[in-house]
Design an enzyme around this catalytic site. Structure first.
Site, PDB file in Angstrom:
ATOM      1  N   TYR A   1       0.976  -1.021  -0.188  1.00 25.89           N
ATOM      2  CA  TYR A   1       0.204   0.175  -0.097  1.00 25.89           C
ATOM      3  C   TYR A   1       1.006   0.540  -0.125  1.00 25.89           C
ATOM      4  O   TYR A   1       0.887   2.036  -0.782  1.00 25.89           O
ATOM      5  CB  TYR A   1      -0.555   0.107   1.343  1.00 25.89           C
ATOM      6  CG  TYR A   1      -2.298  -0.599   0.717  1.00 25.89           C
ATOM      7  CD1 TYR A   1      -2.596  -0.761  -0.056  1.00 25.89           C
ATOM      8  CD2 TYR A   1      -2.043  -2.271   1.229  1.00 25.89           C
ATOM      9  CE1 TYR A   1      -4.234  -1.520  -0.366  1.00 25.89           C
ATOM     10  CE2 TYR A   1      -3.417  -3.405   0.892  1.00 25.89           C
ATOM     11  CZ  TYR A   1      -4.526  -3.063   0.465  1.00 25.89           C
ATOM     12  OH  TYR A   1      -4.919  -3.698  -0.344  1.00 25.89           O
TER      13      TYR A   1
ATOM     14  N   ARG B   1       1.666   2.066  -3.614  1.00 27.95           N
ATOM     15  CA  ARG B   1       0.513   2.620  -3.998  1.00 27.95           C
ATOM     16  C   ARG B   1       0.020   3.651  -4.012  1.00 27.95           C
ATOM     17  O   ARG B   1      -0.450   4.904  -4.182  1.00 27.95           O
ATOM     18  CB  ARG B   1      -0.713   1.527  -4.014  1.00 27.95           C
ATOM     19  CG  ARG B   1      -0.595   0.470  -4.314  1.00 27.95           C
ATOM     20  CD  ARG B   1      -2.491  -1.090  -4.220  1.00 27.95           C
ATOM     21  NE  ARG B   1      -3.059   0.010  -4.897  1.00 27.95           N
ATOM     22  CZ  ARG B   1      -4.353  -0.392  -4.806  1.00 27.95           C
ATOM     23  NH1 ARG B   1      -4.793  -1.005  -3.847  1.00 27.95           N
ATOM     24  NH2 ARG B   1      -5.783   0.049  -5.052  1.00 27.95           N
TER      25      ARG B   1
ATOM     26  N   ASN C   1     -12.574   2.169  -6.484  1.00 27.16           N
ATOM     27  CA  ASN C   1     -11.058   2.683  -6.301  1.00 27.16           C
ATOM     28  C   ASN C   1     -11.218   3.395  -5.408  1.00 27.16           C
ATOM     29  O   ASN C   1     -11.732   3.791  -4.814  1.00 27.16           O
ATOM     30  CB  ASN C   1     -11.076   3.699  -7.540  1.00 27.16           C
ATOM     31  CG  ASN C   1     -11.054   3.091  -9.235  1.00 27.16           C
ATOM     32  OD1 ASN C   1     -11.411   2.401  -9.170  1.00 27.16           O
ATOM     33  ND2 ASN C   1     -11.307   3.798  -9.962  1.00 27.16           N
TER      34      ASN C   1
ATOM     35  N   ASP D   1      -8.102   5.847  -4.467  1.00 25.10           N
ATOM     36  CA  ASP D   1      -7.634   6.612  -4.894  1.00 25.10           C
ATOM     37  C   ASP D   1      -8.203   7.832  -5.011  1.00 25.10           C
ATOM     38  O   ASP D   1      -9.603   8.117  -4.877  1.00 25.10           O
ATOM     39  CB  ASP D   1      -6.950   6.625  -6.517  1.00 25.10           C
ATOM     40  CG  ASP D   1      -7.598   6.708  -7.821  1.00 25.10           C
ATOM     41  OD1 ASP D   1      -8.306   7.840  -7.467  1.00 25.10           O
ATOM     42  OD2 ASP D   1      -7.985   5.727  -8.801  1.00 25.10           O
TER      43      ASP D   1
ATOM     44  N   HIS E   1     -15.310   0.687  -1.661  1.00 23.46           N
ATOM     45  CA  HIS E   1     -13.791  -0.179  -1.383  1.00 23.46           C
ATOM     46  C   HIS E   1     -12.615   0.231  -0.347  1.00 23.46           C
ATOM     47  O   HIS E   1     -11.580  -0.193  -0.360  1.00 23.46           O
ATOM     48  CB  HIS E   1     -12.785  -0.419  -2.367  1.00 23.46           C
ATOM     49  CG  HIS E   1     -13.581  -2.083  -2.702  1.00 23.46           C
ATOM     50  ND1 HIS E   1     -13.401  -2.536  -4.478  1.00 23.46           N
ATOM     51  CD2 HIS E   1     -14.915  -2.840  -2.837  1.00 23.46           C
ATOM     52  CE1 HIS E   1     -13.750  -3.769  -5.030  1.00 23.46           C
ATOM     53  NE2 HIS E   1     -15.006  -3.743  -3.598  1.00 23.46           N
TER      54      HIS E   1
ATOM     55  N   GLY F   1     -15.296   0.950 -16.656  1.00 25.09           N
ATOM     56  CA  GLY F   1     -14.194   1.045 -16.928  1.00 25.09           C
ATOM     57  C   GLY F   1     -13.644   0.017 -14.911  1.00 25.09           C
ATOM     58  O   GLY F   1     -12.578  -0.406 -14.498  1.00 25.09           O
TER      59      GLY F   1
ATOM     60  N   GLU G   1     -12.945  -2.843 -23.369  1.00 28.36           N
ATOM     61  CA  GLU G   1     -12.777  -4.055 -23.674  1.00 28.36           C
ATOM     62  C   GLU G   1     -15.176  -4.467 -22.897  1.00 28.36           C
ATOM     63  O   GLU G   1     -15.043  -3.714 -22.112  1.00 28.36           O
ATOM     64  CB  GLU G   1     -11.864  -4.768 -22.863  1.00 28.36           C
ATOM     65  CG  GLU G   1     -10.558  -4.731 -23.174  1.00 28.36           C
ATOM     66  CD  GLU G   1     -10.029  -4.863 -22.167  1.00 28.36           C
ATOM     67  OE1 GLU G   1      -9.085  -5.817 -22.430  1.00 28.36           O
ATOM     68  OE2 GLU G   1      -9.522  -4.767 -20.925  1.00 28.36           O
TER      69      GLU G   1
HETATM   70  N1  APR Z   1     -11.153   3.392 -19.681  1.00 27.15           N
HETATM   71  C1  APR Z   1     -11.904   2.880 -19.767  1.00 27.15           C
HETATM   72  N2  APR Z   1     -11.855   1.443 -18.927  1.00 27.15           N
HETATM   73  C2  APR Z   1     -10.065   1.384 -18.745  1.00 27.15           C
HETATM   74  C3  APR Z   1      -9.733   1.625 -19.288  1.00 27.15           C
HETATM   75  C4  APR Z   1      -9.430   2.972 -20.063  1.00 27.15           C
HETATM   76  N3  APR Z   1      -9.023   3.802 -20.819  1.00 27.15           N
HETATM   77  N4  APR Z   1      -8.295   0.889 -19.446  1.00 27.15           N
HETATM   78  C5  APR Z   1      -8.767  -0.028 -18.908  1.00 27.15           C
HETATM   79  N5  APR Z   1     -10.219  -0.430 -19.178  1.00 27.15           N
HETATM   80  C6  APR Z   1     -10.981  -1.071 -18.383  1.00 27.15           C
HETATM   81  C7  APR Z   1     -10.564  -2.304 -19.085  1.00 27.15           C
HETATM   82  O1  APR Z   1     -10.599  -3.178 -19.813  1.00 27.15           O
HETATM   83  C8  APR Z   1     -10.439  -3.428 -17.488  1.00 27.15           C
HETATM   84  O2  APR Z   1     -12.047  -3.746 -17.977  1.00 27.15           O
HETATM   85  O3  APR Z   1     -10.812  -0.880 -17.161  1.00 27.15           O
HETATM   86  C9  APR Z   1     -10.922  -2.549 -16.374  1.00 27.15           C
HETATM   87  C10 APR Z   1      -9.571  -2.978 -14.683  1.00 27.15           C
HETATM   88  O4  APR Z   1     -10.510  -3.900 -14.621  1.00 27.15           O
HETATM   89  P1  APR Z   1      -9.454  -4.044 -13.061  1.00 27.15           P
HETATM   90  O5  APR Z   1      -8.485  -4.269 -12.955  1.00 27.15           O
HETATM   91  O6  APR Z   1     -10.265  -5.573 -12.673  1.00 27.15           O
HETATM   92  O7  APR Z   1     -10.299  -3.520 -12.346  1.00 27.15           O
HETATM   93  P2  APR Z   1     -11.568  -3.175 -11.315  1.00 27.15           P
HETATM   94  O8  APR Z   1     -12.816  -4.158 -12.287  1.00 27.15           O
HETATM   95  O9  APR Z   1     -11.893  -1.813 -10.712  1.00 27.15           O
HETATM   96  O10 APR Z   1     -11.292  -3.990 -10.203  1.00 27.15           O
HETATM   97  C11 APR Z   1     -12.581  -4.705  -9.302  1.00 27.15           C
HETATM   98  O11 APR Z   1     -10.511  -5.706  -7.561  1.00 27.15           O
HETATM   99  O12 APR Z   1      -8.757  -5.996  -7.082  1.00 27.15           O
HETATM  100  C12 APR Z   1     -10.248  -5.535  -6.388  1.00 27.15           C
HETATM  101  O13 APR Z   1     -10.266  -3.991  -5.102  1.00 27.15           O
HETATM  102  C13 APR Z   1     -10.386  -4.240  -5.511  1.00 27.15           C
HETATM  103  O14 APR Z   1     -11.425  -2.583  -6.838  1.00 27.15           O
HETATM  104  C14 APR Z   1     -11.087  -3.416  -7.518  1.00 27.15           C
HETATM  105  C15 APR Z   1     -11.549  -4.340  -8.156  1.00 27.15           C
END
Ligand code: APR
Length: 245
Positions: free
Chosen positions: A63, A66, A99, A101, A116, A187, A215
Site C-alpha cells: 500500500y 500504491r 477505486n 485513489d 473499497h 472501467g 473491452e
Molecule cells: N477507460 C475505461 N476502462 C478502461 C481503460 C480506460 N482508459 N483502460 C482499461 N480499462 C478497463 C479494462 O478493460 C478493465 O475491464 O478497466 C478495467 C479494469 O479492471 P480491473 O483491473 O479488474 O479493475 P476493477 O474492475 O476496478 O477491480 C475491481 O478488484 O482487486 C480488486 O478491490 C480491487 O477495486 C478493485 C476490484
C-alpha cells in the site's frame, strides 16, 4: 448519441459505478490489466486480513507503493465530467467507486461512495477498537516504523476493503440502485463481487444499464448498451447528454 438514452425519463436519476479503468489514463495501473501481480505476489494474497495478520510489513509495503503511485496523479476528463455532472444534476447523481485513489475528489466530486475504502486513510486493525479512520499519506518500509492506533496501540492498517471483507456504504448503494433510472458502469472488469452485480440489480429494478470501457466486461450480458472506448473520450459526451435530459 446513444439511442438507448431515448428511453429515459426527463431528469433521470443516475447511478455511476467506476472502476480502475477510469483512472488508467491518469497513470494509475488497473489490477487485472498487466498480469495482476505485485512483486510475484497475487493481489489477492496481499489484500486480505489474513495477509495482514501474517505479514503486516509486506502489506504496508504494497500500500505504500500504491500511495506513492497515486500521490501526484491528476484526474482526467472522465473524472472531471463526473464532477461537472454532480454540479449540474446534484442529488440525482449517486457516484460509487471501487477505486481507492482520490481522483474523483481531485476533479471536484463532493459526494463519492468509496465502497473499497480510501488509499490515503488508515484505521486501527483491532475490530473491537472504536477509533475512527484517519488521513494518512505516509509510507512504511520498516517493521519498527509501522503505524499504531493512537487510542489502543494495536497496529494500524490501510482503510481498504480487503477480499473477504464487507464493502463500505452498501445500504446507501443498494437504495440508490433501486431508485436509479440509468446505471452507468465505467472501467471495471466486472468480476469482483458485489460490484459486479450492481448493474443486474439496477436492471431488475427497471433501470437502463450502460457500460463504458475499451473491452467488454465479464458481466457484459447485463448491459443494454456497451460504449467501447477509453473513459476519457467516451464518458464526457454521454454524461453531457444525460445532463441535458
Ligand atoms: N477507460 C475505461 N476502462 C478502461 C481503460 C480506460 N482508459 N483502460 C482499461 N480499462 C478497463 C479494462 O478493460 C478493465 O475491464 O478497466 C478495467 C479494469 O479492471 P480491473 O483491473 O479488474 O479493475 P476493477 O474492475 O476496478 O477491480 C475491481 O478488484 O482487486 C480488486 O478491490 C480491487 O477495486 C478493485 C476490484
Amino acid at each position: 448519441m446513444n439511442p438507448a438514452l431515448d428511453s429515459l425519463p426527463a431528469r433521470p436519476r443516475v447511478f455511476v459505478l467506476s472502476g480502475a479503468g477510469i483512472s488508467a489514463e491518469s497513470g494509475i495501473p488497473t489490477f487485472r490489466g498487466v498480469d495482476g501481480l505485485w512483486r510475484g505476489h497475487r493481489i489477492e494474497s496481499v489484500a486480505t486480513p489474513e495477509a495482514f495478520a501474517r505479514d503486516p510489513l509486506l502489506v504496508w509495503r504494497f500500500y505504500s507503493e500504491r500511495r506513492d503511485g497515486a500521490r501526484d496523479r491528476e484526474p482526467n476528463p472522465a473524472h472531471r465530467a463526473l464532477a461537472r455532472l454532480e454540479e449540474r444534476i446534484g442529488e440525482r447523481l449517486f457516484l460509487c467507486t471501487q477505486n481507492v485513489d482520490p481522483l474523483h475528489e481531485r476533479a471536484g466530486s463532493r459526494r463519492v461512495a468509496h465502497m473499497h475504502g480510501q488509499l490515503f486513510e488508515s484505521r486501527c486493525s483491532d475490530p473491537g477498537c472504536t477509533s475512527a479512520p484517519y488521513i494518512d499519506e505516509a509510507t512504511y518500509a520498516h517493521r519498527e516504523d509501522l503505524p499504531r492506533c493512537a487510542a489502543c496501540g494495536a497496529l494500524a492498517r490501510p482503510h481498504i476493503c480487503w477480499f473477504g471483507e464487507v464493502p463500505f456504504e452498501l445500504d446507501a448503494i443498494v437504495n440508490a440502485l433501486e431508485a436509479c433510472d440509468v446505471c452507468l458502469v465505467v472501467g471495471t472488469s466486472g468480476v469482483v463481487q458485489p460490484a459486479a452485480s450492481f448493474a443486474s440489480s439496477a436492471a431488475a429494478a427497471g433501470a437502463l444499464t450502460i457500460y463504458v470501457g475499451p473491452e467488454e466486461p465479464g458481466n457484459a450480458d447485463v448491459f443494454a448498451a456497451i460504449v467501447r472506448g477509453p473513459a476519457a473520450q467516451a464518458l464526457p459526451p454521454l454524461l453531457e447528454t444525460l445532463a441535458e435530459r
